[in-house]
Design an enzyme around this catalytic site. Structure first.
Site, PDB file in Angstrom:
ATOM      1  N   ASP A  32       2.199  -0.139 -13.398  1.00  8.75           N
ATOM      2  CA  ASP A  32       2.068  -0.171 -11.943  1.00  8.75           C
ATOM      3  C   ASP A  32       1.159  -1.339 -11.579  1.00  8.75           C
ATOM      4  OD1 ASP A  32       2.625   0.691  -9.334  1.00  8.75           O
ATOM      5  OD2 ASP A  32       0.794   1.872  -9.235  1.00  8.75           O
ATOM      6  N   GLU A  34      -1.483  -2.938  -8.220  1.00  7.62           N
ATOM      7  CA  GLU A  34      -2.049  -2.927  -6.867  1.00  7.62           C
ATOM      8  C   GLU A  34      -2.168  -4.393  -6.477  1.00  7.62           C
ATOM      9  OE1 GLU A  34      -2.260  -0.107  -5.511  1.00  7.62           O
ATOM     10  OE2 GLU A  34      -2.331   1.221  -7.260  1.00  7.62           O
ATOM     11  N   ASP A  88       6.492  -4.608  -7.375  1.00 11.34           N
ATOM     12  CA  ASP A  88       5.793  -4.762  -8.654  1.00 11.34           C
ATOM     13  C   ASP A  88       6.434  -5.861  -9.494  1.00 11.34           C
ATOM     14  OD1 ASP A  88       3.878  -2.551  -8.410  1.00 11.34           O
ATOM     15  OD2 ASP A  88       5.633  -1.264  -8.506  1.00 11.34           O
ATOM     16  N   TYR A 154      -7.505   7.007  -8.907  1.00 10.62           N
ATOM     17  CA  TYR A 154      -6.256   6.945  -8.146  1.00 10.62           C
ATOM     18  C   TYR A 154      -5.269   6.004  -8.826  1.00 10.62           C
ATOM     19  CZ  TYR A 154      -3.058   5.938  -4.268  1.00 10.62           C
ATOM     20  OH  TYR A 154      -1.939   5.763  -3.504  1.00 10.62           O
ATOM     21  N   ASP A 158      -1.468   6.748 -10.996  1.00  9.92           N
ATOM     22  CA  ASP A 158      -0.180   6.140 -10.653  1.00  9.92           C
ATOM     23  C   ASP A 158       0.699   5.897 -11.877  1.00  9.92           C
ATOM     24  OD1 ASP A 158      -0.362   6.151  -7.933  1.00  9.92           O
ATOM     25  OD2 ASP A 158      -0.960   4.062  -7.717  1.00  9.92           O
TER      26      ASP A 158
END
Length: 375
Positions: A32, A34, A88, A154, A158
């Protein structure tokens, strides 16, 4: 209660290479990212997360460039799991220079199981694992340093459940005989990511009002959007910050010949004219002088009875097959794909029929539906 992941923070190339060595022999790796993308064209990577079902590694891309070991892990290595992967894939293409492959998108996998095609990650985990994940950091500032422990937890969550979710999805897909479908869709996602920049000249086709323009105006809009795509990448600005679609459309509609006419185009700003007015007028001028035979065709009106008749006939074919398979119709064929088929048929052009497993399920019915309609 959600798991408490074993989090490993990576802020050096050596630590990243060590983590790659630990997961190199894994069967699957969950990934993943961010990122930040409010004022740039390219996503700014803020965090890279990966796990093979044990520890979760959080890579700080503000400190660590992609290493050759991680690039090999992405491009070769084990099966990669991503959820709703489109953005992504852009992050990995920008930071690592390669897309993750082979790839499974767990959102696509869920769609092939007859569930909601766009199910979010939290819903997915709740559906398969029965855990409710926190949403507090959804709009967090991922570029700030140091990240809080809540942010790290958090981010780790993910990926930490993806391996478990995939194990259950895979069992269900194998029972239905649809693993090959998902593998083909994953390969197509990787191929799309690899060719995205080469498709810049096709951006104009996303405009749903093209049918209102004459062929020469369409050519102007095509040139304007192609120019905007290149400039947005070069200046690293969001497309809409450089010039919005509706403004480019209005310019193509007006076909201005000078700055005075350009300034009268609805929505255009003086700063755009000052900065890029010469380029915009040059592009319109080029379109004005394109040979008639080289212009794109006029687009049929979606309001015309002939268009609606064909669209409905094709939509019925897709709906019937989707019902037989227990899938949402959009998993089989998107609206814009149906519209492209209708347009090609009305223009007596080769039909852009779906390929792969979708073509096997749909093409005979789609062709028959069109053949049975009056020309």
């Amino acid at each position: 209660m959600p798991l408490t992941p074993d989090i490993r923070w990576i802020d050096t190339p050596a630590a990243l290479d060590d983590a790659c060595a630990e997961v190199a022999g894994a069967e699957v790796i969950a990934l993943d990212t961010e990122f930040f993308r409010e004022n740039t064209f390219h996503p700014v990577p803020a965090l890279i997360q990966f796990s093979a079902g044990g520890p979760v590694w959080l890579v700080d891309p503000l400190e660590v460039p992609c290493t050759e070991a991680f690039r090999r892990l992405l491009a070769e290595g084990p099966l990669k799991l991503l959820h709703a992967s489109s953005e992504d894939l852009e992050v990995f293409a920008h930071w690592a220079g390669v897309p993750p492959a082979p790839l499974v998108d767990t959102q696509l996998a869920q769609g092939l199981l007859g569930e909601t095609p766009s199910m979010g990650y939290q819903k997915l985990v709740e559906h398969w694992i029965g855990e409710t994940l926190p949403k507090d950091e959804t709009r967090s500032d991922w570029l700030k340093r140091p990240l809080s422990e809540t942010q790290k937890q958090y981010a780790a969550l993910d990926v930490v459940y993806l391996v478990q979710v995939w194990a259950r999805q895979r069992e269900a897909l194998e029972r239905l005989g649809r693993m090959a479908w998902l593998e083909a869709d994953g390969a197509e996602l990787v191929a799309q990511a690899a060719r995205s920049e080469a498709a810049d000249g096709q951006w104009y086709l996303r405009q749903r009002q093209l049918w209102r323009l004459a062929p020469r105006q369409i050519e102007a809009y095509r040139r304007l959007t192609t120019w905007r795509e290149g400039e947005a990448r070069r200046r690293d600005l969001p497309r809409g910050w450089l010039v919005h679609d509706r403004v480019l459309y209005a310019i193509a509609e007006a076909m201005p010949e000078n700055r005075f006419e350009l300034a009268s185009v609805e929505g255009i700003k003086p700063t755009l004219i000052k900065r890029d007015g010469d380029d915009l007028l040059r592009l319109v001028g080029e379109a004005r002088h394109v040979d008639e035979a080289e212009l794109p065709p006029a687009m049929p009106s979606p309001m015309a009875p002939a268009f609606k008749q064909r669209f409905k006939a094709l939509k019925r074919v897709v709906a019937a097959e989707a019902e037989a398979l227990g899938l949402a119709p959009e998993v089989l064929l998107r609206r814009r794909d149906l519209e492209a088929l209708v347009t090609a048929h009305l223009e007596s052009q080769p039909l852009p029929l779906p390929s792969g497993w979708r073509g096997e399920r749909l093409n005979a019915g789609l062709v028959k539906a069109l053949e049975e309609l009056p020309r």
